[in-house]
Every structure is written in structure tokens, then in C-alpha cells.
Design a protein around this motif. Structure first.
Motif, PDB file in Angstrom:
ATOM      1  N   LYS A 211      51.579 -93.000   8.704  1.00  0.00           N
ATOM      2  CA  LYS A 211      50.749 -92.542   9.954  1.00  0.00           C
ATOM      3  C   LYS A 211      50.720 -91.157   9.811  1.00  0.00           C
ATOM      4  N   VAL A 212      49.506 -90.647   9.850  1.00  0.00           N
ATOM      5  CA  VAL A 212      49.019 -89.156   9.991  1.00  0.00           C
ATOM      6  C   VAL A 212      48.510 -88.825  11.347  1.00  0.00           C
ATOM      7  N   SER A 213      49.508 -88.391  12.062  1.00  0.00           N
ATOM      8  CA  SER A 213      48.951 -88.106  13.605  1.00  0.00           C
ATOM      9  C   SER A 213      48.358 -86.716  13.756  1.00  0.00           C
ATOM     10  N   ALA A 214      48.678 -85.993  12.955  1.00  0.00           N
ATOM     11  CA  ALA A 214      48.185 -84.531  13.098  1.00  0.00           C
ATOM     12  C   ALA A 214      47.163 -84.116  11.962  1.00  0.00           C
ATOM     13  N   SER A 215      45.833 -84.507  12.179  1.00  0.00           N
ATOM     14  CA  SER A 215      45.026 -84.095  10.987  1.00  0.00           C
ATOM     15  C   SER A 215      44.887 -82.641  10.679  1.00  0.00           C
ATOM     16  N   ASP A 216      45.158 -81.787  11.742  1.00  0.00           N
ATOM     17  CA  ASP A 216      45.058 -80.241  11.845  1.00  0.00           C
ATOM     18  C   ASP A 216      46.400 -79.929  11.042  1.00  0.00           C
ATOM     19  N   LEU A 217      47.212 -80.774  10.769  1.00  0.00           N
ATOM     20  CA  LEU A 217      48.400 -80.331   9.988  1.00  0.00           C
ATOM     21  C   LEU A 217      48.331 -80.831   8.505  1.00  0.00           C
ATOM     22  N   CYS A 218      47.838 -81.989   8.396  1.00  0.00           N
ATOM     23  CA  CYS A 218      47.659 -82.633   7.035  1.00  0.00           C
ATOM     24  C   CYS A 218      46.375 -83.262   6.997  1.00  0.00           C
ATOM     25  N   GLY A 219      45.644 -82.730   5.945  1.00  0.00           N
ATOM     26  CA  GLY A 219      44.168 -83.234   5.759  1.00  0.00           C
ATOM     27  C   GLY A 219      43.915 -84.585   4.759  1.00  0.00           C
ATOM     28  N   ARG A 220      45.303 -84.564   3.768  1.00  0.00           N
ATOM     29  CA  ARG A 220      45.128 -85.947   2.770  1.00  0.00           C
ATOM     30  C   ARG A 220      46.683 -86.121   2.643  1.00  0.00           C
ATOM     31  N   PHE A 221      46.896 -87.391   2.482  1.00  0.00           N
ATOM     32  CA  PHE A 221      48.351 -87.924   2.246  1.00  0.00           C
ATOM     33  C   PHE A 221      48.378 -88.894   1.250  1.00  0.00           C
ATOM     34  N   SER A 222      48.923 -88.727   0.137  1.00  0.00           N
ATOM     35  CA  SER A 222      49.136 -89.623  -0.939  1.00  0.00           C
ATOM     36  C   SER A 222      50.616 -89.938  -1.028  1.00  0.00           C
ATOM     37  N   GLY A 223      50.625 -91.209  -1.747  1.00  0.00           N
ATOM     38  CA  GLY A 223      51.994 -91.408  -2.009  1.00  0.00           C
ATOM     39  C   GLY A 223      51.984 -93.040  -2.655  1.00  0.00           C
ATOM     40  N   ARG A 224      53.342 -93.032  -3.469  1.00  0.00           N
ATOM     41  CA  ARG A 224      53.462 -94.372  -3.929  1.00  0.00           C
ATOM     42  C   ARG A 224      54.963 -94.592  -4.129  1.00  0.00           C
ATOM     43  N   ILE A 225      55.144 -96.186  -4.195  1.00  0.00           N
ATOM     44  CA  ILE A 225      56.587 -96.599  -4.351  1.00  0.00           C
ATOM     45  C   ILE A 225      56.959 -96.638  -5.626  1.00  0.00           C
ATOM     46  N   VAL A 226      57.919 -96.592  -6.238  1.00  0.00           N
ATOM     47  CA  VAL A 226      58.495 -96.743  -7.602  1.00  0.00           C
ATOM     48  C   VAL A 226      59.965 -97.235  -7.365  1.00  0.00           C
ATOM     49  N   ARG A 227      60.096 -98.598  -7.858  1.00  0.00           N
ATOM     50  CA  ARG A 227      61.271 -99.366  -7.843  1.00  0.00           C
ATOM     51  C   ARG A 227      62.063 -99.324  -9.038  1.00  0.00           C
ATOM     52  N   ASN A 228      63.624 -99.524  -8.845  1.00  0.00           N
ATOM     53  CA  ASN A 228      64.565 -99.509  -9.986  1.00  0.00           C
ATOM     54  C   ASN A 228      64.262 -98.286 -10.994  1.00  0.00           C
ATOM     55  N   VAL A 229      64.615 -97.211 -10.431  1.00  0.00           N
ATOM     56  CA  VAL A 229      64.922 -96.111 -11.352  1.00  0.00           C
ATOM     57  C   VAL A 229      65.996 -95.707 -11.722  1.00  0.00           C
ATOM     58  N   VAL A 395      59.160-100.401 -11.810  1.00  0.00           N
ATOM     59  CA  VAL A 395      57.926-100.986 -11.644  1.00  0.00           C
ATOM     60  C   VAL A 395      57.310-100.027 -10.519  1.00  0.00           C
ATOM     61  N   CYS A 396      55.754 -99.876 -10.672  1.00  0.00           N
ATOM     62  CA  CYS A 396      55.344 -99.092  -9.718  1.00  0.00           C
ATOM     63  C   CYS A 396      54.505 -99.724  -8.621  1.00  0.00           C
ATOM     64  N   GLY A 397      54.104 -99.213  -7.599  1.00  0.00           N
ATOM     65  CA  GLY A 397      53.116 -99.806  -6.648  1.00  0.00           C
ATOM     66  C   GLY A 397      52.065 -98.669  -6.702  1.00  0.00           C
ATOM     67  N   PRO A 398      50.919 -99.403  -5.917  1.00  0.00           N
ATOM     68  CA  PRO A 398      49.664 -98.607  -5.858  1.00  0.00           C
ATOM     69  C   PRO A 398      49.702 -97.245  -5.228  1.00  0.00           C
ATOM     70  N   VAL A 399      48.702 -96.465  -5.544  1.00  0.00           N
ATOM     71  CA  VAL A 399      48.842 -95.114  -4.726  1.00  0.00           C
ATOM     72  C   VAL A 399      47.815 -95.136  -3.478  1.00  0.00           C
ATOM     73  N   ASP A 400      48.675 -95.122  -2.353  1.00  0.00           N
ATOM     74  CA  ASP A 400      47.915 -95.294  -1.079  1.00  0.00           C
ATOM     75  C   ASP A 400      47.740 -93.680  -0.848  1.00  0.00           C
ATOM     76  N   ASP A 401      46.282 -93.633  -0.753  1.00  0.00           N
ATOM     77  CA  ASP A 401      45.639 -92.422  -0.448  1.00  0.00           C
ATOM     78  C   ASP A 401      44.728 -92.340   0.853  1.00  0.00           C
ATOM     79  N   GLN A 402      45.452 -91.478   1.783  1.00  0.00           N
ATOM     80  CA  GLN A 402      44.653 -91.085   3.125  1.00  0.00           C
ATOM     81  C   GLN A 402      44.019 -89.858   3.264  1.00  0.00           C
ATOM     82  N   ILE A 403      42.733 -89.935   3.109  1.00  0.00           N
ATOM     83  CA  ILE A 403      41.851 -88.814   3.493  1.00  0.00           C
ATOM     84  C   ILE A 403      41.409 -88.713   4.888  1.00  0.00           C
ATOM     85  N   LEU A 404      41.853 -87.635   5.615  1.00  0.00           N
ATOM     86  CA  LEU A 404      41.466 -87.367   6.905  1.00  0.00           C
ATOM     87  C   LEU A 404      40.557 -86.257   7.274  1.00  0.00           C
ATOM     88  N   ASN A 405      41.013 -84.936   6.701  1.00  0.00           N
ATOM     89  CA  ASN A 405      40.384 -83.711   7.335  1.00  0.00           C
ATOM     90  C   ASN A 405      40.394 -82.863   6.039  1.00  0.00           C
TER      91      ASN A 405
END
Length: 815
Positions: A211-229, A395-405
Motif C-alpha cells: 500500500k502506497v499511502s504517500a504519493s508525494d513520497l513515492c510515485g511508482r512502486f514495483s516489486g516481485r517475489i522470488v522463492r527458493n533462492v 520460481v518467480c512471481g509476477p511483477v506488481d507495478d503501482q503507478i501513482l504519481n
């Protein structure tokens, strides 16, 4: 910023030598501050594989190693390194090899030697012995695939050069090897190799709730899960070498991958240990009182001016600056979360300094990082994780990309005529367009102008002058014409009645003082104590917490210099400073040289401490006193004659302070340091200080010719008794008024006598002085330019002086 030349050439490889490459970058505005070889010269060092390592029969710490160096026979080498063991590959210096100089400063020549009765046919080397680093914990272990016998300089690419760039803040897009290569391509025309970003296939659908609660701090947040490294995997040698040549030591494979992509593409990122995150993540501003333990072990207290990434239980990292210890990856990490975000530069600017440290990530985000490539950079990081840390179950998960500001680039228009005027050479519209297009800037031509919409990675282009700068550096600073100034120049020679500041400095140096140069901002306490200034001019952004106000006196700076010298056992200190002070004055109006409401006069101040003379055999040592300082002030102002009258000053002793007057106007103060401040500064004795207006000190009179008197002068001494309250100035003024014309050539006080205090019942002393009286002895020098004085004239002059002294001061002749 530091990086190796070989890495830069993987992205852009123009046909230039190293020196030409450095010159090209410097003329492009990317100043090459230093060129340094990766390794010092050495020869005949090859890759060696230890086939056998057994304990030396006569030394527990030595190993007898059989080493394969690609020759027909194995070499016998005696080694004392703790990690010498069979199966590893290390640098081996052959007989005849010449290694970098050791502690003695001479190159080390490898010969056949005998250690404890066993012959050694070479030397196995550490990184320190090859001059690659200061690590000396053991042999430098090479990749398992290194071919025995290969020259170590070839294997480790040691014939490389480190470039150190001194980048200005507007060149944030060059804080990566790819960014520098992009500039190099624009200036040389060599093709730019774009890094590939192949999409890694998702093998599971897991995502982390963010959850990006401060769009004046973070304008875009992207992430991905990678398991069993496999977090225990070893970082490849090629990656460690590139990181080391960027000034970054290897830590662990996952951390090294994140750092590598930051230096490669300019994208700081963070890898979390997924299993240590409680619930999801919340990107928000901090809350007062929250605490966070950083990766380096420091614990910081947060407030609402700092951005954070938090989970359901606690804060996990400082946004865009540094991660937290609680979710840091370790050797036991199995599942990770890769994060890449766009942080607003204004939201991060200055935050690191609040906690008294700086990071590579914060340095980049403060200046601006491309918001358009967060997903591509996650793909790059993911691919490296799979290449280095993969297991059969990775194994990798999909990229979760949130574009806010995201920032919206604003078009900037360049007027060709304006560019030609600022740069100082004729330009055409096609020249300007070509220069901008070479830099990858989209250009829309207009009538006599060009409009550019800055790309996402150019945070520095906002006004017309930014585009003019890009045109100038693309055309080449070395191609700018030498154009003399055309503005009319009006000389402003100084008048003969005014001496220069340099002459004032020279005069003080001649009196034995040394000049100091100090900051104009000082501690607020100094202003309260030494100047009684309760409302000093405060700085909005001081360079240090203890230097928060502008000074209104130079005395505090001199006392600091004195204390610095006393701490280093200096016994005699004479220092002075010419500097500006800053006073509130509502009558001052703003102009090209003034600031509204602030008066900024120049002053000269000096401090004397310790013996009044340097150590010598001819005079008894005596501490400097008020009259030594008074003599220096008189010598500084000579031939002008200053008057001194008792006064008070917040920094000076109440009974040993004088106001300095010139032509009746106060120009400064002279005195000993106040006992209270002497005690607070912990000074063994009181220094003598003076501070004068520089304008007054610079005054001087024009020399006038006077003939040498032809008639001999006569001297008469007289002693008078006066009340203790009578001052020297009153005595001298009365004597000058008593004798007409120029007959009185000089009047000098040469003796002062005060009787000892009498006890009750004692008779009046033989001196004839009552309590509260003192005796002053004067020497009068009398003469006449035209004729020799007669005894009657001399007696009349002396009597006139006595009478005038009696009238003005109540003096009587001492009998």
C-alpha cells in the motif's frame, strides 16, 4: 563516481585511447578527476592450481604445495597462507617475477629460495602482494574455471584503468556506467549498446500486498517475489571485480546483485527477506518517535519528515536511503522480495544528513532516477538472481507495478538568438537542433526556436538556460571563441589619503601578528557573550549545528584560534583578521552589493597572548598587557594620533577597556578579555584584544615637507601631583594649550608614582602625597625654528605649563 574503463567500453567503445576518452568526457562536462591503473606493474605472475598441500616437516604454519602452472612439471612452492589447500586456483609468481614494491619501496624479485631446508620455486600471492587491495588474510582465490598458466593480468583484466568523475549535481543521469556511456555515445557518435531486459517467466501467482499511502513520497512502486533462492551461493568473480573497481566491496550475492545494477544502470533497489515481512508493506511518511535499526547497525529515531517502508508491526527501511536490519537478507534467506521504486527527489533531499550519514542510493534519488524503467530493472535483477542464486526449485512471481504519481515533463523552449547571445558565438537553428538530438532529446522546431520535452531520466532540464548549456557542451567548450569584453571599464583608483587592506595586513604583520581567515558564521553563544547581541542573524541551513548565526564581531573567531593554538602547546600567540561582520540595520536598502536590513562593514581585529617579546636573553620575560595592545593600535594608525578613553565592552575587562577615537569619532575598542569569558574559555591568562573599523584604519595623511629645525631643542622635566582621577589625556591637553605656537615640540610622560597604602595611624609619607593622589613626571621638549631659546623664554614656557595644569587638573608641583 568511479568505474573501470573496460566496463564503460562494453556499452560504448569509441576508437579512442584512454587519455582521449578522458579528455572527451571532461570536455563534455563530466570532469575526469583521476585516472588510475587497476593494478601496479608486475610480471611473470600466472594462474596456478594447488594440486597438493601438506604440512612442512619443520614448521607448523608452512605448507608444501605442488602447483600446476601449465608447465610439464609441477612446481614445489612453500606457502604460509592459512587458506593454502589442494584444489584452489591462486596467483603464482614464477622465478624471475617482479612484484610491486613492498614496505622498503623496492620491487620484489622472486628467486629460488630455501625455507627450513625445503626449496621453493616461486611464490603464491595474496591480493595485497599484487597491489590489488589491502586484503592480506590469505591467498587470492580465483575462479575454478581459470586455466592454469594463464597470465594473471589477462585473467583478471588488470590492464584496465579506473576513471573517477567529479560530477556536478545536475548530472544525475550520469551516476551509472550506462549513463556515462550514453553521454559518450552522444559526443563521439559511437553506437550505444542498450542493456537487454528479457522478461523472466512467472511460475507462480504470489504477490506481496503493498500500500502506497504517500504519493508525494513515492510515485511508482514495483516489486516481485522470488522463492527458493540459494543465498549461500558465491558472487561471480567478474561481478566482484567490477564492484571493487567502483569502490564497493562484496557483501553477499543478493546484496552484490542489487549494488551491481545500481552502478550499471543507476537504479538503487532493495531486496527484502520475504519471510521476515509481517503482513504487507506500507509506503508512508514516518511517525514521530518510531525507531529503526539500519543495515549498518545504527538505530535512528524517525519523525514525520522522513519516508519509510513499514510492515504490519514495524518500520522496515528508510525509503530510498537504507534498508533495515530486521528484513535484511542473510545466508539463511530462502524467499525474497525485490523492490524498485521512484522516490520524489524533494521528498528525499537532505534526509540522510538528518541522521549524519550518506548512501549511494540516497545520493541518486535526491537528484532524480528514471521513473519509467522500474519494471525493466526488476527484470534485470531477477535474471541475475536466477543466474547466480538459483536452485532447482527457484520460481518467480509476477511483477506488481503501482503507478501513482509520476512527474510530468514540461516542454522547454530554446530561442536560437538567445543561445547565440549567451554562448557568445553565432549559431544556426540546425546546429542547436543537431546538438540536442545527439543527446537523445526530442526536438520540435519552431520559428527561430526549438521546443524540447525532457526525457524521464533528465531531471535537470527545466528552463531555457539548461538547454543552452546542453548546446554549449555538445558543440564543445574548446570551440568557443575568445571574445574580449565589450563593456566600458571605468577605473576606480584609490585616493592617496586611503591605504589598501593589504597595507593594513602588512602593517600588522610587521608588528608580529599572523593573519587568520575564519568562517563568517559562528556559535550563537559567542554573539550573546562577546557582543551582547541577543538577536543575531540566523542561518536557514547552517553547515554545522554549532555555526548557526552570522557574526557581528571578529573576537570570537580569534579566541577560537587562540584556543586551538594553546591546545597544541603554543605559548605566544599573535593573530589578526580582516573580515566582514553582519549587523541588523533597517535603513539599509537592497542593491547589487547590499542586502536589505543588514549592514556588512569590514573590521580589523587582533589578539595578543603570552609574553610581549619572543624569548631572548636581553630582557626579562613579561606578559602582554593593555599598554602593549595600545602601542600596537597607535603604531597601526600612525601617523594619525588616536585618543583613548575608558569604556565598557561586553567582551572586555570592565576596568581595562578603552574606546579608540579618531578625530573625535569612535572607531573601535581595546582591552583585556573579560575575566568571566577567560574562565569559560579556560585560558591561563587574559589576552589583549582590539577591534577597529577598517574604513578608519585605512585613513592616512599625505606627507608634507618640513625643514629640519636648525636650532637645538632643550628639555625640561617637571613632576606634578594630581588626583587619581586625572587622566594622561587631560595632562597632555593642558600642556599643549599652555605653550604658544610650535615651541612645544613634544611632551612625554616618563614616570608614574603612587604611594603605598597607609595603615591606620601612620603618618603622611615623606613623598608628600596624600591618599588618592599620584605623581606624574613629564619631559617637555622646547624649541624655536628661528632662534635659540633664552632662559627666560624656557622658564616662562615651563611656568605656563604648570599654571595650565593647575587650572585644568588641580595639579601642583611636587617638592
Amino acid at each position: 563516481m568511479q568505474f573501470p574503463e573496460s566496463w564503460l567500453r562494453t556499452f560504448c567503445n569509441p576508437p579512442l585511447t584512454t587519455a582521449e576518452l578522458a579528455e572527451t568526457l571532461t570536455m563534455a562536462g563530466l570532469e575526469v578527476e583521476e585516472l588510475r591503473p587497476v593494478a601496479p606493474p608486475f610480471s611473470k605472475v600466472v594462474v596456478g592450481e594447488i594440486r597438493q598441500a601438506v604440512r612442512h616437516p619443520d614448521a607448523d604454519r608452512l605448507r608444501l604445495c605442488q602447483v600446476d602452472v601449465g608447465q610439464a612439471a609441477l612446481l614445489d612452492v612453500v606457502c604460509g597462507a592459512p587458506n593454502a589447500r589442494a584444489g584452489i586456483k591462486v596467483p603464482c609468481a614464477l622465478v624471475g617475477a617482479e612484484l610491486p614494491p613492498g614496505e622498503g619501496g623496492k620491487p620484489i624479485l622472486i628467486r629460488v629460495s630455501e625455507l627450513r631446508g625445503v626449496q621453493s620455486q616461486g611464490m603464491l600471492c595474496s591480493a595485497r602482494e599484487l597491489g590489488l587491495s589491502q586484503e592480506h588474510g590469505g591467498l587470492l582465490e580465483l575462479d575454478a574455471g581459470a586455466p592454469p598458466g594463464q597470465d594473471i593480468r589477462v585473467h583478471l583484466d588488470l590492464d584496465d584503468t579506473l576513471f573517477t568523475l567529479k560530477l556536478t549535481p545536475n548530472l544525475a543521469h550520469c551516476l551509472s556506467v550506462h549513463g556515462v556511456a550514453r553521454e559518450l555515445s552522444a559526443f563521439t557518435g559511437a553506437p550505444l549498446q542498450q542493456p537487454p531486459f528479457p522478461a523472466v517467466a512467472a511460475g507462480l501467482s504470489d504477490t506481496l500486498r503493498v500500500k502506497v499511502s504517500a504519493s508525494d513520497l513515492c510515485g511508482r512502486f514495483s516489486g516481485r517475489i522470488v522463492r527458493n533462492v540459494n543465498a549461500r551461493a558465491r558472487t561471480p568473480q567478474w561481478m566482484l571485480e567490477r564492484l571493487a573497481r567502483c569502490g564497493q566491496r562484496g557483501v553477499a550475492p543478493l546484496v552484490d546483485i542489487s549494488n551491481y545494477v545500481m552502478f550499471e544502470l543507476g537504479r538503487p533497489s532493495h531486496i527484502f527477506d520475504l519471510d521476515k515481512i509481517h503482513g504487507g508493506l506500507d509506503v508512508r511518511w514516518g511517525r514521530p518517535g518510531e525507531q529503526l535499526e539500519l543495515l549498518d547497525g545504527r538505530r535512528v529515531t524517525l519523525d514525520d519528515k522522513v519516508g519509510v517502508i513499514a510492515d504490519a508491526q514495524q518500520v522496515e527501511s528508510l525509503a530510498g536511503i537504507m534498508g533495515g536490519a530486521t528484513t535484511a537478507v542473510s545466508e539463511d534467506t530462502r524467499n525474497i522480495y525485490i523492490e524498485a521504486a521512484f522516490w520524489w527527489p524533494k521528498a528525499l533531499a537532505g534526509r540522510s544528513r538528518r541522521f549524519h550519514f550518506a548512501t549511494e542510493a540516497g545520493h541518486r534519488f535526491e537528484r532524480g532516477v528514471d521513473p519509467s524503467l522500474t519494471v525493466e530493472h526488476i527484470e534485470r535483477i531477477t535474471q541475475l538472481v536466477i543466474d547466480i542464486c538459483a536452485t532447482p526449485q527457484t520460481v518467480c512471481g509476477p511483477v506488481d507495478d503501482q503507478i501513482l504519481n509520476l512527474p510530468v515533463p514540461q516542454p522547454v523552449t530554446l530561442r536560437v538568438a538567445r543561445a547565440a547571445k549567451v554562448i557568445g558565438m553565432p549559431l544556426t537553428q540546425s546546429q542547436c537542433a543537431d546538438a540536442l538530438q545527439r543527446l537523445g532529446l526530442p526536438v520540435v522546431p519552431g520559428e527561430g526556436c526549438l521546443t524540447v520535452t525532457p526525457p524521464a531520466y533528465r531531471f535537470d532540464i527545466a528552463i531555457e538556460e539548461d538547454l543552452i548549456e546542453e548546446v554549449a557542451r555538445t558543440l564543445g567548450y574548446d570551440k568557443l571563441p575568445d571574445t574580449p569584453p565589450l563593456a566600458p571599464i571605468t577605473p576606480r583608483p584609490a585616493t592617496e589619503t586611503r591605504r589598501s587592506p593589504f597595507a593594513v595586513r602588512r602593517a600588522l604583520a610587521g608588528l608580529g601578528y599572523q593573519e587568520t581567515i575564519n568562517f563568517s558564521f559562528v556559535q550563537e553563544r559567542w554573539e550573546h557573550e562577546l557582543a551582547a547581541n541577543t538577536q543575531p542573524i540566523k542561518l536557514l541551513n547552517p553547515i554545522a549545528s554549532q555555526m548557526g548565526v552570522m557574526r557581528s564581531t571578529l573576537l570570537g573567531s580569534l579566541l577560537q584560534v587562540l584556543q586551538f593554538n594553546l591546545d597544541r602547546r603554543s605559548e605566544r600567540v599573535r593573530v589578526f583578521e580582516l573580515g566582514r561582520v553582519f549587523l541588523r540595520d533597517a535603513s539599509v536598502r537592497a542593491s547589487d552589493s547590499t542586502v536589505e536590513g543588514i549592514h556588512q562593514p569590514m573590521r580589523v581585529a587582533a589578539l595578543a597572548y603570552g609574553p610581549n617579546d619572543a624569548l631572548q636573553w636581553g630582557r626579562k620575560e613579561q606578559a602582554v598587557d593593555f599598554f602593549d595592545g595600545k602601542g600596537d593600535v597607535e603604531a597601526l594608525l600612525a601617523p594619525l594620533q588616536a585618543d583613548f578613553e575608558p569604556a565598557s565592552h561586553p567582551a572586555m575587562h570592565p576596568g581595562r577597556c578603552a574606546r579608540v577615537l579618531l578625530h573625535g569619532d569612535t572607531i573601535g575598542f581595546l582591552g583585556e578579555l573579560h575575566p568571566r569569558w577567560r574562565q569559560s574559555w579556560e585560558l591561563p591568562q587574559a589576552p589583549v584584544l582590539f577591534e577597529l573599523a577598517l574604513d578608519a584604519v585605512q585613513q592616512r595623511v599625505l606627507p608634507r615637507f618640513q625643514p629640519v629645525p636648525r636650532q637645538q631643542a632643550v628639555e625640561r622635566d617637571l613632576a606634578v601631583v594630581v588626583a587619581e582621577r586625572v587622566t594622561h589625556a587631560e595632562i597632555m591637553a593642558a600642556a599643549q594649550q599652555a605653550v604658544p605656537g610650535t615651541m612645544l615640540r613634544a611632551a612625554v610622560l616618563f614616570d608614574l608614582y603612587r604611594p603605598k597604602a597607609r595603615r591606620a595611624g601612620e603618618e603622611t609619607p615623606a613623598s608628600g602625597l596624600a591618599a588618592g593622589e599620584k605623581s606624574l613626571a613629564l619631559r617637555l621638549t622646547l624649541g624655536h625654528d628661528e632662534a635659540t631659546l633664552t632662559e627666560a623664554q624656557i622658564d616662562a614656557a615651563v611656568q605656563a605649563v604648570v599654571a595650565r595644569l593647575a587650572q585644568c587638573t588641580g595639579a601642583r608641583l611636587r617638592v
